[in-house]
Structures are given as structure tokens and as C-alpha cells.
Design an enzyme around this catalytic site. Structure first.
Site, PDB file in Angstrom:
ATOM      1  N   GLY A   1       5.999   1.208   9.891  1.00 60.07           N
ATOM      2  CA  GLY A   1       6.011   0.017   9.054  1.00 60.07           C
ATOM      3  C   GLY A   1       6.266   0.314   7.586  1.00 60.07           C
ATOM      4  O   GLY A   1       6.211  -0.579   6.757  1.00 60.07           O
ATOM      5  N   CYS A   2       6.516   1.571   7.267  1.00 58.01           N
ATOM      6  CA  CYS A   2       6.815   1.955   5.890  1.00 58.01           C
ATOM      7  C   CYS A   2       8.305   2.229   5.755  1.00 58.01           C
ATOM      8  O   CYS A   2       8.919   2.784   6.662  1.00 58.01           O
ATOM      9  CB  CYS A   2       6.023   3.211   5.503  1.00 58.01           C
TER      10      CYS A   2
END
Length: 134
Positions: A49-50
Site C-alpha cells: 500500500g506504499c
């Protein structure tokens, strides 16, 4: 509920009026961290999710939470340092009680990060919260 190290960052942010100075300060916090050993940069420690690559390695000690981290992006490395200041030294049972959103709002980070960086920050916080005992 914030740790003293986080309160120091809040005080420093209050002193720095310009967001660009604050941005450089966050980057400097990241530069001051020891690098995460390559052996700990594994899929189990990678945060999804980064936008950049991020690894968080928890190291609970005697019921107290600590973690180390690394990123290939300097600002994200700095955000890891901010999260370490917020969470390191917290009793494991108190991890769910840390209101990271409220604490970080004191720094106006969400207002000054791109949406991708904000999403990554939330993913890191979620990963930390997953360490809390059930």
C-alpha cells in the site's frame, strides 16, 4: 499517549514555521536512523500500500513495542522515524489505544503529503496496529 520522543518532534514542528523546513526536518530524522539489515528486508516485513518500498520489523521486548524500518524514499524513511517516535516504548497492550491520526494531525502531515504518501502512512500505521495482542 504519545511518547516523549514524539512530543519533541511536535515541539520542533511548532518552532519551524515553513512546511519546507518541516519536510527537511522529517527527512533528517530518517537519515539519522540506522539502516535495516538486508536480512530483514523480506516479504514478511514489507508493507503493501506504499508507493515506495517500505519494511517494518517489529521487535517486542518484555511486553513493550519497538520497531525498526526502512524505505527507499527519503521522506518515507523520515515518516518511519516519526512513527518510531510515536510508538516505540509503548506497552503492547496499549498499541490499539494510540490514536495515530490525532497525534499526527498535530504535525499537519496529512495536509502536506501527497495522497500516495498519506495512503502509505496509513498502511504503516495499520501494520503497527496489527502487532497488538488479540
Amino acid at each position: 499517549m504519545a511518547q516523549d520522543a514524539f512530543e519533541d518532534i511536535v515541539a520542533d514542528f511548532d518552532f519551524l514555521e515553513d512546511w519546507e523546513d518541516r519536510y527537511r526536518y522529517v527527512i533528517d530524522l530518517g537519515k539519522a536512523m540506522d539502516p535495516l539489515p538486508e536480512a530483514l528486508k523480506v516479504p514478511a516485513t514489507k508493507v503493501d500500500g506504499c508507493a515506495s518500498q517500505v519494511w517494518l520489523h517489529p521487535r517486542p521486548e518484555k511486553g513493550t513495542f519497538y520497531f525498526d524500518g526502512e524505505s527507499d524514499a527519503m521522506i518515507v524513511r523520515g515518516l518511519i522515524a516519526v512513527l518510531r517516535a510515536l510508538y516505540n516504548g509503548t506497552p503492547m497492550a496499549d498499541l490499539p489505544k494510540v490514536d495515530a491520526k490525532a497525534e499526527l494531525s498535530r504535525l499537519s502531515l496529512e495536509d502536506n503529503l501527497s495522497s500516495q504518501r498519506s495512503n502509505g502512512l496509513r498502511a504503516m500505521i495499520e501494520r503497527i496496529r496489527e502487532q497488538a495482542p488479540a
